[in-house]
Design a protein around this motif. Structure first.
Motif, short mmCIF file in Angstrom:
data_model
loop_
_atom_site.label_atom_id
_atom_site.label_comp_id
_atom_site.label_asym_id
_atom_site.label_seq_id
_atom_site.Cartn_x
_atom_site.Cartn_y
_atom_site.Cartn_z
N ILE A 40 38.88 46.53 29.16
CA ILE A 40 39.64 45.29 28.93
C ILE A 40 39.46 44.32 30.10
CG2 ILE A 40 41.96 44.31 28.64
CD1 ILE A 40 42.73 46.95 27.26
N GLY A 41 39.72 44.81 31.30
CA GLY A 41 39.65 43.93 32.47
C GLY A 41 38.25 43.43 32.74
N GLY A 42 37.26 44.33 32.64
CA GLY A 42 35.89 43.91 32.87
C GLY A 42 35.41 42.93 31.82
N GLY A 43 35.81 43.17 30.55
CA GLY A 43 35.44 42.23 29.51
C GLY A 43 36.02 40.86 29.74
N LEU A 44 37.28 40.80 30.17
CA LEU A 44 37.91 39.51 30.46
C LEU A 44 37.26 38.82 31.67
CD1 LEU A 44 41.69 40.31 29.85
CD2 LEU A 44 40.20 38.84 28.47
N LEU A 45 36.91 39.60 32.69
CA LEU A 45 36.23 39.01 33.85
C LEU A 45 34.89 38.41 33.44
CD1 LEU A 45 36.94 41.65 36.65
CD2 LEU A 45 37.50 39.22 36.75
N ALA A 46 34.17 39.12 32.58
CA ALA A 46 32.89 38.59 32.10
C ALA A 46 33.10 37.31 31.29
CB ALA A 46 32.17 39.65 31.25
N LEU A 47 34.16 37.28 30.48
CA LEU A 47 34.46 36.09 29.69
C LEU A 47 34.81 34.91 30.59
CD1 LEU A 47 34.96 34.72 26.96
CD2 LEU A 47 37.30 35.62 27.03
N VAL A 48 35.64 35.15 31.60
CA VAL A 48 36.00 34.09 32.54
C VAL A 48 34.76 33.55 33.24
CG1 VAL A 48 37.22 33.60 34.70
CG2 VAL A 48 38.37 34.89 32.89
N ALA A 49 33.89 34.47 33.69
CA ALA A 49 32.67 34.05 34.38
C ALA A 49 31.78 33.22 33.45
CB ALA A 49 31.92 35.27 34.88
N TRP A 50 31.69 33.62 32.17
CA TRP A 50 30.86 32.89 31.22
C TRP A 50 31.41 31.49 30.96
CZ3 TRP A 50 31.89 31.51 25.94
CH2 TRP A 50 30.78 30.99 25.26
#
Length: 305
Positions: A40-50
């Motif tokens: 969950i957290g890593g997916g959200l971090l990737a989304l924020v970065a994108w």
């Protein structure tokens, strides 16, 4: 002080993990909880970065920072960093389950700053400084006292458990140094954390499926997973990455020892736990070690203002 405070606030977020699990009272294995947290957290971090990268796509790319060493290819740096993120939690939990929470925590958290500082020194030729050495030593002593370990109280210690705990410390050092390497190559802090944790999230999906995700469909399990994913991972590592961009990896790793300090205080205030005299002394010594590192940073900033 802002980078120092950012890392300390990230450590406070990390430190809520244990209390959140205790309050949720969810029947789930440590590996499953850890995999859900990173997914969950890593997916959200990737989304924020994108999302941020789309906003900055029209801007020129940042130049590599002075003194950056490009010896290792960037894809390999990313792979090593993501592997460190994925490996940290199972190794940490294996160490605590084999040798007990006290010894496992001491070895993992105590070794992480030392391994990070030594590796950074070897790779970048940047000596962390004597203030860091003193602060790390004091903070580590505080962690030992806080754990309640005394001479003769450890009993038999498993070598496999010790290796697992040391592996957890090395995993922390790997993703911290990988993150710093990307930052030194001109990456933004959000892009750095996003790519490392995004790949780690992808690798965590099969771990979650194999370890049993049924607890996630309960209200308590869903809330726990969201807290761990959003607060202790996404928010925490945005702050962690921002601080890492402005501080040395060795300094950041020692400042994150505020995590056990936070966990202990939450145990006292929220869970109704108690401390004996030794653990209380450890709490004070650990806080002192962190202050030794933080106060000179504040003075240096104010001196150049």
């Amino acid at each position: 002080m802002r980078p120092v405070l950012a890392v300390l606030l990230a450590a406070v977020c990390f430190g809520t993990t244990g209390s959140a699990r205790a309050l949720a009272d969810v029947e789930a294995g440590a590996l499953s909880v850890g995999a859900a947290r990173i997914l969950i957290g890593g997916g959200l971090l990737a989304l924020v970065a994108w999302l941020l990268s789309r906003r900055r796509s029209a801007e020129p790319a940042a130049a590599p920072r002075g003194g950056a060493r490009r010896g290792m290819p960037t894809p390999l740096v990313i792979a090593l960093g993501a592997a460190g993120v994925v490996a940290y939690q199972p190794l940490f939990f294996l160490g605590t389950e084999t040798n007990g929470v006290a010894i496992g925590t001491i070895v993992a958290l105590g070794s992480a700053p030392v391994l990070t500082g030594v590796a950074d020194w070897a790779l970048s030729r940047r000596f962390p400084g004597w203030i860091w050495v003193v602060a790390t030593a004091v903070a580590t002593i505080g962690v030992v006292l806080l754990s309640g370990i005394t001479a003769g109280s450890t009993g038999s210690v498993s070598g496999i458990g010790l290796l697992a705990s040391l592996g957890a410390g090395a995993s922390y050092a790997a993703y911290t140094l990988a993150g710093k390497a990307l930052l030194d190559r001109g990456w933004s802090s959000t892009s750095t954390m996003g790519v490392l944790f995004g790949w780690a999230a992808a690798a965590s999906l099969p771990l979650l499926l194999l370890s049993g995700p049924s607890w996630l469909v309960t209200p308590e399990g869903a809330l726990l997973a969201l807290w761990l994913g959003i607060v202790t991972t996404t928010v925490a590592y945005v702050l962690f990455g921002w601080g890492l961009a402005r501080l040395s990896p060795a300094t950041v790793s020692t400042l994150t020892l505020a995590e056990p300090l936070t966990a202990t205080l939450l145990g006292l205030l929220v869970l109704g736990e108690t401390l004996d005299a030794t653990a209380t002394a450890g709490l004070v010594v650990l806080a002192l070690g962190i202050l030794v590192l933080a106060i000179p940073r504040r003075r240096s900033v104010s001196a150049t203002a």
